[in-house]
Scaffold this active site. Structure first.
Site, short mmCIF file in Angstrom:
data_model
loop_
_atom_site.label_atom_id
_atom_site.label_comp_id
_atom_site.label_asym_id
_atom_site.label_seq_id
_atom_site.Cartn_x
_atom_site.Cartn_y
_atom_site.Cartn_z
N GLU A 23 2.52 1.58 -8.41
CA GLU A 23 3.90 1.73 -8.89
C GLU A 23 4.76 2.53 -7.91
O GLU A 23 4.28 3.44 -7.24
CB GLU A 23 3.91 2.48 -10.22
CG GLU A 23 3.62 1.61 -11.41
CD GLU A 23 3.91 2.37 -12.70
OE1 GLU A 23 4.01 1.71 -13.73
OE2 GLU A 23 4.05 3.60 -12.67
N CYS A 68 -7.63 6.62 -8.03
CA CYS A 68 -7.75 8.02 -7.62
C CYS A 68 -9.18 8.48 -7.84
O CYS A 68 -9.80 8.15 -8.85
CB CYS A 68 -6.78 8.89 -8.41
SG CYS A 68 -6.76 10.62 -7.87
N CYS A 128 -5.81 13.09 -16.99
CA CYS A 128 -5.20 11.95 -16.32
C CYS A 128 -6.18 10.79 -16.29
O CYS A 128 -7.22 10.86 -15.64
CB CYS A 128 -4.81 12.36 -14.90
SG CYS A 128 -4.28 11.00 -13.86
N GLU A 145 -4.09 10.71 -4.24
CA GLU A 145 -3.96 12.01 -3.57
C GLU A 145 -3.54 11.76 -2.12
O GLU A 145 -4.33 11.27 -1.31
CB GLU A 145 -5.29 12.77 -3.63
CG GLU A 145 -5.40 13.97 -2.70
CD GLU A 145 -4.28 14.99 -2.89
OE1 GLU A 145 -3.56 15.24 -1.90
OE2 GLU A 145 -4.15 15.53 -4.00
N SER A 160 3.06 15.94 -2.63
CA SER A 160 2.42 16.63 -3.75
C SER A 160 0.90 16.48 -3.64
O SER A 160 0.39 15.38 -3.43
CB SER A 160 2.90 16.03 -5.07
OG SER A 160 2.21 16.60 -6.16
N SER A 168 -0.05 20.66 -7.47
CA SER A 168 -0.40 20.37 -8.87
C SER A 168 -1.38 21.44 -9.33
O SER A 168 -2.59 21.31 -9.13
CB SER A 168 -1.01 18.98 -8.99
OG SER A 168 -0.06 17.98 -8.68
N CYS A 174 5.83 -1.87 -19.18
CA CYS A 174 4.97 -2.29 -18.07
C CYS A 174 3.59 -1.66 -18.11
O CYS A 174 2.81 -1.85 -17.19
CB CYS A 174 5.65 -1.96 -16.73
SG CYS A 174 7.11 -2.95 -16.42
#
Length: 382
Positions: A96, A116, A123, A171, A202, A224, A345
């Protein structure tokens, strides 16, 4: 899988790499700048459209090179103006890209990996596992696609994309070389000409690569964090077991000080009910960050099925924010934008993307965008 053509994809080449490419085909180096402007300023992927390039060179380029970005699967526009692209990369996975408008700013949130490997407990993207690193062309290609969608010329004052954050899937520091190349293109005047203060990476805290970062690029950094102590962060962010908070924050301070100017670290903190939202957590956070010039984004958790976590009450969030404010920190709490297209979506990218990470990114991206021009130095703890 998307079939490879075997040709050199010019989309992901930095200026230096582009000059070397033209050397390799027996052409003058100045051609690199001409072609880069066509690609990045005007979104051109057809060599025949590059009218200031000779026909002979165009034919040569068609034989050995291409300009190929990710395949756009869908583009959706929220009622609040947020846009989301789902794009398919060469591995066959979808990632995305999200655009968030706010006044005269437009912030693009870019992915660096499909899937990831970090497996953060709140998450579900990490639960899907790691699929692939994106190429430099696939990373910068997200900016290229968004820019083409807006019909915007990067060098103009009214350009649509003013800020970019590497805060999408994956990441970034675990795809170091490709992300660095793409960020250089974001800032290059032959690319998108975005200020280094408006490009943010990030990270969950890959310490060796944070230390490596300053040798290669000067961009803003966001961490984070999500927990104020090692015991809790070990549960929420397993990477912390390898790089605990003391070591992690030292590396962040080294990076920020290497920039040679007054820049602050952005702390991202997803708030989880009865997990990391209590008074004692705020007190720990105040102590933890006392030597780190930073600003803090509090991100209320956006629940998803079977997550095991809940969003704190508004009172708990305000109490946490107030305690940090009283200690002298610049703290913001943000709400999600683009929720209507998030739901629409979700199924399309359900195997590689989860709602919680999207919510976290949308909120933090909005704050990072607003932060560039408006945060007074006196409001930031140093």
């Amino acid at each position: 899988m998307i079939a490879s053509t075997g040709k050199t994809n010019l989309l992901g080449l930095t200026q230096q790499e582009m000059e070397k490419f033209f050397d390799s085909i027996g052409e003058k180096r100045f051609r690199a700048g001409q072609v880069m402007k066509w690609i990045h300023h005007f979104g051109v992927d057809d060599f025949d459209a590059m009218t200031n390039v000779s026909k002979a060179l165009r034919e040569k380029l068609k034989a050995c090179a291409e300009v190929r970005g990710p395949e756009v699967v869908s583009e959706d526009i929220s009622s609040d103006g947020t846009r989301k692209w789902v794009v398919r990369v060469e591995s066959g996975s979808c990632v995305e890209t999200v655009y968030i408008p706010q006044g005269k700013r437009g912030t693009l949130c870019v992915s660096s990996q499909a899937g990831c490997a970090l497996d953060c407990s709140f998450c579900s993207t990490g639960k899907q596992g790691f699929n692939s690193n994106l190429t430099a062309a696939e990373v910068i290609g997200q900016v290229w696609i968004a820019n083409k969608s807006f019909g915007s010329v990067p060098a103009t004052v009214d350009r649509a994309i003013t800020n970019v954050v590497m805060m999408g899937m994956g990441e970034p520091l675990l795809n170091f070389d490709n992300v660095i190349a793409a960020m250089h293109l974001m800032m290059d005047d032959l690319g998108y000409g975005i200020s280094k203060r408006r490009v943010t990476l990030s990270t969950s805290g890959v310490v060796p690569m944070i230390d490596e970062l300053s040798k290669h690029i000067d961009v803003s950094l966001a961490l984070s964090l999500h927990a104020p102590n090692d015991a809790l962060r070990n549960q929420l962010v397993p990477l912390n077991k390898k790089y605990p908070l003391k070591v992690l924050l030292e590396s962040c301070r080294r990076y920020m000080s290497s920039l040679g100017e007054k820049r602050v670290l952005t702390i991202e903190y997803t708030m989880l009910k009865d997990i990391n939202d209590k008074v004692e957590h705020a007190v720990e956070m105040i102590e933890l960050l006392k030597d780190t010039p930073c600003k803090i984004n509090l991100i209320p958790f956006n629940p998803f099925p079977h997550s095991g976590y809940e969003r704190p009450s508004n009172n708990a969030i305000r109490r946490f924010q107030d305690l940090l404010h009283q200690a002298g920190y610049n703290v913001t709490v943000r709400t999600t934008r683009g929720e209507d297209i998030d739901a629409a979506c979700g199924q399309l990218v359900g195997q590689v993307m989860d709602r919680t990470r999207r919510s976290e990114r949308y909120i933090a991206v909005r704050e990072l965008s607003a932060d560039v021009d408006t945060a007074p130095a006196a409001a930031t703890r140093t």
